[in-house]
Design an enzyme around this catalytic site. Structure first.
Site, PDB file in Angstrom:
ATOM      1  N   HIS A 236     107.673  71.580  41.755  1.00  0.00           N
ATOM      2  CA  HIS A 236     108.799  71.018  42.510  1.00  0.00           C
ATOM      3  C   HIS A 236     109.437  72.030  43.458  1.00  0.00           C
ATOM      4  O   HIS A 236     109.868  71.700  44.547  1.00  0.00           O
ATOM      5  CB  HIS A 236     109.849  70.461  41.544  1.00  0.00           C
ATOM      6  CG  HIS A 236     110.407  71.471  40.592  1.00  0.00           C
ATOM      7  ND1 HIS A 236     109.718  71.904  39.479  1.00  0.00           N
ATOM      8  CD2 HIS A 236     111.574  72.158  40.603  1.00  0.00           C
ATOM      9  CE1 HIS A 236     110.448  72.794  38.839  1.00  0.00           C
ATOM     10  NE2 HIS A 236     111.572  72.992  39.497  1.00  0.00           N
ATOM     11  N   ASP A 237     109.497  73.285  43.033  1.00  0.00           N
ATOM     12  CA  ASP A 237     110.193  74.292  43.849  1.00  0.00           C
ATOM     13  C   ASP A 237     109.243  75.221  44.611  1.00  0.00           C
ATOM     14  O   ASP A 237     109.648  76.317  45.000  1.00  0.00           O
ATOM     15  CB  ASP A 237     111.104  75.142  42.945  1.00  0.00           C
ATOM     16  CG  ASP A 237     112.476  74.501  42.771  1.00  0.00           C
ATOM     17  OD1 ASP A 237     112.820  73.583  43.551  1.00  0.00           O
ATOM     18  OD2 ASP A 237     113.201  74.913  41.848  1.00  0.00           O
ATOM     19  N   LYS A 240     110.166  77.310  47.634  1.00  0.00           N
ATOM     20  CA  LYS A 240     111.019  78.508  47.579  1.00  0.00           C
ATOM     21  C   LYS A 240     110.250  79.775  47.943  1.00  0.00           C
ATOM     22  O   LYS A 240     110.858  80.823  48.179  1.00  0.00           O
ATOM     23  CB  LYS A 240     111.641  78.641  46.179  1.00  0.00           C
ATOM     24  CG  LYS A 240     112.774  77.641  45.961  1.00  0.00           C
ATOM     25  CD  LYS A 240     113.479  77.888  44.648  1.00  0.00           C
ATOM     26  CE  LYS A 240     114.648  76.910  44.487  1.00  0.00           C
ATOM     27  NZ  LYS A 240     115.237  76.989  43.142  1.00  0.00           N
ATOM     28  N   HIS A 265     113.839  74.143  50.930  1.00  0.00           N
ATOM     29  CA  HIS A 265     112.670  74.344  50.047  1.00  0.00           C
ATOM     30  C   HIS A 265     111.987  73.024  49.703  1.00  0.00           C
ATOM     31  O   HIS A 265     110.793  73.001  49.404  1.00  0.00           O
ATOM     32  CB  HIS A 265     113.058  75.117  48.771  1.00  0.00           C
ATOM     33  CG  HIS A 265     113.744  74.305  47.717  1.00  0.00           C
ATOM     34  ND1 HIS A 265     115.102  74.105  47.685  1.00  0.00           N
ATOM     35  CD2 HIS A 265     113.245  73.640  46.639  1.00  0.00           C
ATOM     36  CE1 HIS A 265     115.408  73.363  46.630  1.00  0.00           C
ATOM     37  NE2 HIS A 265     114.310  73.064  45.977  1.00  0.00           N
ATOM     38  N   HIS A 290     113.332  65.800  44.897  1.00  0.00           N
ATOM     39  CA  HIS A 290     113.922  66.085  43.580  1.00  0.00           C
ATOM     40  C   HIS A 290     115.398  66.491  43.655  1.00  0.00           C
ATOM     41  O   HIS A 290     116.053  66.625  42.629  1.00  0.00           O
ATOM     42  CB  HIS A 290     113.095  67.118  42.808  1.00  0.00           C
ATOM     43  CG  HIS A 290     113.110  68.512  43.358  1.00  0.00           C
ATOM     44  ND1 HIS A 290     112.310  68.909  44.405  1.00  0.00           N
ATOM     45  CD2 HIS A 290     113.815  69.613  42.996  1.00  0.00           C
ATOM     46  CE1 HIS A 290     112.520  70.182  44.650  1.00  0.00           C
ATOM     47  NE2 HIS A 290     113.440  70.640  43.815  1.00  0.00           N
ATOM     48  N   HIS A 291     115.952  66.673  44.882  1.00  0.00           N
ATOM     49  CA  HIS A 291     117.390  66.961  44.993  1.00  0.00           C
ATOM     50  C   HIS A 291     118.165  65.795  45.609  1.00  0.00           C
ATOM     51  O   HIS A 291     119.318  65.959  45.998  1.00  0.00           O
ATOM     52  CB  HIS A 291     117.622  68.232  45.824  1.00  0.00           C
ATOM     53  CG  HIS A 291     117.281  69.483  45.059  1.00  0.00           C
ATOM     54  ND1 HIS A 291     118.045  69.955  44.012  1.00  0.00           N
ATOM     55  CD2 HIS A 291     116.239  70.340  45.181  1.00  0.00           C
ATOM     56  CE1 HIS A 291     117.500  71.065  43.521  1.00  0.00           C
ATOM     57  NE2 HIS A 291     116.393  71.313  44.223  1.00  0.00           N
ATOM     58  N   ASP A 319     115.622  68.661  35.424  1.00  0.00           N
ATOM     59  CA  ASP A 319     115.897  69.933  36.105  1.00  0.00           C
ATOM     60  C   ASP A 319     117.342  70.377  35.844  1.00  0.00           C
ATOM     61  O   ASP A 319     117.611  71.547  35.541  1.00  0.00           O
ATOM     62  CB  ASP A 319     115.657  69.735  37.612  1.00  0.00           C
ATOM     63  CG  ASP A 319     115.474  71.053  38.354  1.00  0.00           C
ATOM     64  OD1 ASP A 319     115.109  72.048  37.712  1.00  0.00           O
ATOM     65  OD2 ASP A 319     115.697  71.071  39.575  1.00  0.00           O
TER      66      ASP A 319
HETATM   67 FE   FE2 Z   1     114.570  72.498  43.784  1.00  0.00          FE
END
Ligand code: FE2
Length: 376
Positions: A236-237, A240, A265, A290-291, A319
């Site tokens: 998911h990240d 970054k 990201h 996801h955010h 999360d």
């Molecule tokens: Fe994230």
């Protein structure tokens, strides 16, 4: 005489060699069937309709094994086999005789000097396995007489069905191996990424386990049946990677400009993974969304409610649960009960109410996951 193109395979270039089968049978349908089957297994098959054609084929290219039908017009398979075994040039080429339904041909095959025989109808995989063993130099292999009653109506079809099932099982096994290789690669990437982000390697494993438990409790088959969901949970990240360390590891609150940069990201991650074929689907949507928030105040698209992909709504709870219950450079971990209250309070605000309900349903399981991974 017909020859298939020479395959590059496990018998092929380098250390190993090609398995070349010379198939001698006057029945063109049987030759076609065997050739098609063996081509799938990357075997080089040369066909001959008679002993005379087979002799020319042997001179043109020496086969590893000769598969020879007993009943052929002009020169029978038994006569041809005896002839092959009498000649110093050909006596070392293993011969598998295909015998018919008449009694007595098995012992005749032995006397003719064949290394093995199979009674018709036979399983193509059985023939291939005998051919491979003979070509491998195991010429002491005992004669393999089939115990099957020959020529029972429909038996040939049953043998082919059995072979097909066997091949499908093999193929399924290979697919599972490939999937676990993908998963290991993705897990390794997620761990490497975490070292850069939070300095710990446990987050991705915990959050993936939380999300899987939540997805099962939500019971949405579109999410649980899509293997890319798992990859999305883990990666998911991944975006970054493109965020400077100074922002990622900043101990204090981010400035508005830093926050905007950090928020990229999601789209960065989606762009990075959009060319990876095995991530297309729910997994990629999780990376981008996801955010997002249930009330539409999230990022990057400000989606609301069910416009947010379900996998992303599930993941958001997982999360946040892990973020709240883990130490961060700028704060200590909250207690489980405090995190639980926060999640309940954010139902219909940050989180999908169905997922919050699922959280309550599987809370004991989520607590277990945290305990087990802390002890690991
Ligand atoms: Fe994230």
């Amino acid at each position: 005489m017909r020859r298939t193109p020479t395959p590059i395979n496990r018998y092929g270039q380098g250390r190993s060699r090609i398995l070349r089968i010379l198939l001698v049978d006057d029945d063109p349908a049987l030759r076609e069937l065997l050739r098609t089957t063996f081509e799938v297994a990357d075997v080089d098959v040369t066909e001959a309709a008679s002993a005379a054609e087979a002799r020319r084929a042997i001179v043109a290219q020496r086969p590893s094994v000769i598969v020879l039908d007993v009943q052929m017009p002009v020169e029978s398979g038994l006569d041809f086999c005896r002839d092959l075994k009498a000649s110093p040039e050909t006596r070392d080429i293993p011969v598998i005789l295909l015998t018919g339904s008449e009694g007595g041909t098995d012992s005749a095959a032995k006397r003719a000097g064949a290394e093995a025989f199979l009674r018709k109808p036979f399983s193509p995989l059985e023939l291939l396995s005998v051919a491979e063993r003979l070509a491998g130099g195991l010429y002491g292999v005992p004669f393999r007489a089939s115990k099957k009653q020959p020529n029972k109506p429909g038996e040939e079809l049953l043998l082919y069905a059995r072979d097909l099932r066997h091949m499908l099982e093999l193929e399924r096994g290979q697919r599972q191996l490939l999937q676990s290789a993908y998963m290991e690669t993705v897990s390794a990437l997620a761990s490497a990424l975490e070292s850069k982000d939070t300095g710990t390697r446990a987050h991705s494993q915990r959050v993936q386990n939380y999300a899987c438990a939540l997805a099962a409790a939500v019971d949405d088959r579109e999410v649980t049946d899509d293997i890319t969901t798992q990859y999305g949970f883990l990666l998911h990240d991944v975006g970054k990677i493109g965020i400077p360390d100074g922002i990622l590891q900043k101990a204090g609150p981010l400035s508005p400009a830093e926050r905007r940069r950090m928020q990229t990201h999601t789209v960065l991650g989606e762009a990075m993974l959009s060319g990876v074929a095995f991530l297309q689907g729910e997994g990629l949507r999780i990376v981008r969304s996801h955010h997002e928030r249930w009330d539409g105040r999230g990022y990057p698209d400000g989606l609301a409610k069910t416009d947010i992909p379900r996998g992303a709504r599930i993941f958001a709870v997982a999360d946040s649960l892990d973020a709240m219950t883990s130490n961060r450079p700028y704060r200590r971990a909250l207690s489980w009960d405090t995190a639980r209250q926060e999640i309940l309070g954010q139902s219909r605000r940050q989180f999908d109410p169905d997922v919050v309900e699922a959280f309550l349903d599987c809370e004991p399981e989520l607590r277990n996951i945290k305990r087990e991974l802390a002890a690991a």
